[in-house]
Design a protein around this motif. Structure first.
Motif, short mmCIF file in Angstrom:
data_model
loop_
_atom_site.label_atom_id
_atom_site.label_comp_id
_atom_site.label_asym_id
_atom_site.label_seq_id
_atom_site.Cartn_x
_atom_site.Cartn_y
_atom_site.Cartn_z
N TRP A 95 17.03 -2.02 1.87
CA TRP A 95 15.82 -1.72 1.11
C TRP A 95 15.22 -2.98 0.49
N CYS A 96 13.91 -2.97 0.33
CA CYS A 96 13.19 -4.01 -0.40
C CYS A 96 12.28 -3.36 -1.43
N ARG A 97 12.03 -4.09 -2.47
CA ARG A 97 11.01 -3.70 -3.45
C ARG A 97 9.78 -4.55 -3.15
N VAL A 98 8.66 -3.88 -2.95
CA VAL A 98 7.40 -4.57 -2.67
C VAL A 98 6.63 -4.66 -3.98
N VAL A 99 6.49 -5.86 -4.48
CA VAL A 99 5.77 -6.09 -5.73
C VAL A 99 4.27 -6.12 -5.43
N THR A 115 2.95 2.94 -13.35
CA THR A 115 2.54 1.54 -13.24
C THR A 115 2.09 1.13 -11.84
N PHE A 116 2.69 1.71 -10.80
CA PHE A 116 2.49 1.30 -9.42
C PHE A 116 2.56 -0.23 -9.29
N ALA A 117 3.51 -0.80 -10.03
CA ALA A 117 3.72 -2.25 -9.99
C ALA A 117 4.48 -2.67 -8.74
N SER A 118 5.19 -1.71 -8.13
CA SER A 118 5.94 -1.98 -6.92
C SER A 118 6.27 -0.65 -6.25
N PHE A 119 6.74 -0.74 -5.01
CA PHE A 119 7.29 0.43 -4.35
C PHE A 119 8.44 -0.03 -3.46
N SER A 120 9.34 0.89 -3.16
CA SER A 120 10.50 0.58 -2.34
C SER A 120 10.26 1.01 -0.90
N ILE A 121 10.79 0.21 0.03
CA ILE A 121 10.70 0.54 1.45
C ILE A 121 12.05 0.27 2.11
N THR A 148 -1.66 -8.19 2.10
CA THR A 148 -2.83 -7.38 2.47
C THR A 148 -2.46 -5.91 2.54
N ASP A 149 -3.46 -5.07 2.36
CA ASP A 149 -3.23 -3.63 2.51
C ASP A 149 -2.73 -3.32 3.91
N LYS A 150 -3.26 -3.98 4.91
CA LYS A 150 -2.83 -3.76 6.30
C LYS A 150 -1.32 -3.97 6.41
N GLN A 151 -0.82 -5.05 5.82
CA GLN A 151 0.61 -5.34 5.88
C GLN A 151 1.41 -4.29 5.10
N LEU A 152 0.90 -3.85 3.96
CA LEU A 152 1.58 -2.82 3.17
C LEU A 152 1.71 -1.53 3.98
N TYR A 153 0.64 -1.14 4.65
CA TYR A 153 0.68 0.06 5.49
C TYR A 153 1.68 -0.10 6.64
N GLU A 154 1.73 -1.29 7.23
CA GLU A 154 2.68 -1.54 8.31
C GLU A 154 4.12 -1.39 7.81
N TRP A 155 4.40 -1.90 6.61
CA TRP A 155 5.75 -1.78 6.05
C TRP A 155 6.09 -0.32 5.76
N GLN A 190 11.18 -8.23 -2.59
CA GLN A 190 12.33 -8.61 -3.41
C GLN A 190 13.46 -7.61 -3.26
N GLU A 191 14.63 -8.01 -3.73
CA GLU A 191 15.76 -7.09 -3.69
C GLU A 191 15.48 -5.91 -4.61
N PRO A 192 15.88 -4.72 -4.20
CA PRO A 192 15.61 -3.52 -5.00
C PRO A 192 16.56 -3.42 -6.20
N SER A 193 16.14 -2.65 -7.18
CA SER A 193 16.96 -2.45 -8.37
C SER A 193 18.03 -1.39 -8.15
N TYR A 194 17.70 -0.33 -7.43
CA TYR A 194 18.59 0.82 -7.35
C TYR A 194 19.13 1.13 -5.96
N PHE A 195 18.67 0.43 -4.95
CA PHE A 195 19.05 0.76 -3.58
C PHE A 195 19.85 -0.36 -2.93
N SER A 196 20.40 -0.07 -1.77
CA SER A 196 21.16 -1.06 -1.01
C SER A 196 20.28 -2.26 -0.68
N LYS A 197 20.74 -3.45 -1.04
CA LYS A 197 19.99 -4.67 -0.76
C LYS A 197 19.97 -5.00 0.74
#
Length: 119
Positions: free
Chosen positions: A79-83, A45-51, A89-96, A69-76
């Motif tokens: 970790w964050c889930r990026v929806v 799906t690539f609906a989100s990724f964890s960082i 922006t892609d630039k911000q996603l790459y920075e994260w 958002q808070e992650p489903s499986y990792f320490s809150k």
């Protein structure tokens, strides 16, 4: 950013490997630097990724970006889930992704960090 751009960017980082390590989650692709995970996503799906995030700024980031958002499986706390809702922006996603990678590398033993830096 699409799944291929995400994958290519993660693999471009020094010392990174990819795998599908969770038998109960066969669609989750994980990227690790020297066996330590820094991101992962559902490849169907690539609906989100964890960082991984800095615990000192994680609450501020979540308050500033609805896509974090808070992650489903990792320490809150770490970790964050990026929806992938198009609000970041892609630039911000790459920075994260860079921050997540750097946080993991910083926790590796000095010998391994030096090895990564010399690659």
């Amino acid at each position: 950013m699409n799944i291929e751009e995400f994958r290519t960017y993660c693999l471009s980082k020094k010392g990174v490997t990819e795998s599908i390590p969770f038998s109960n989650l066969p669609n989750v692709l994980v990227f690790k630097v020297h066996e330590k995970m820094f991101t992962g996503t559902d490849i169907t799906t690539f609906a989100s990724f964890s960082i991984k995030c800095n615990p000192e700024t994680i609450d501020e980031l979540r308050a500033s970006f609805s896509a974090l958002q808070e992650p489903s499986y990792f320490s809150k706390k770490h970790w964050c889930r990026v929806v992938m809702d198009g609000t970041v922006t892609d630039k911000q996603l790459y920075e994260w992704l860079d921050i997540s990678y750097d946080l993991v590398v910083a926790k590796l033993p000095k010998k391994i960090r030096d090895q990564i830096n010399s690659e």
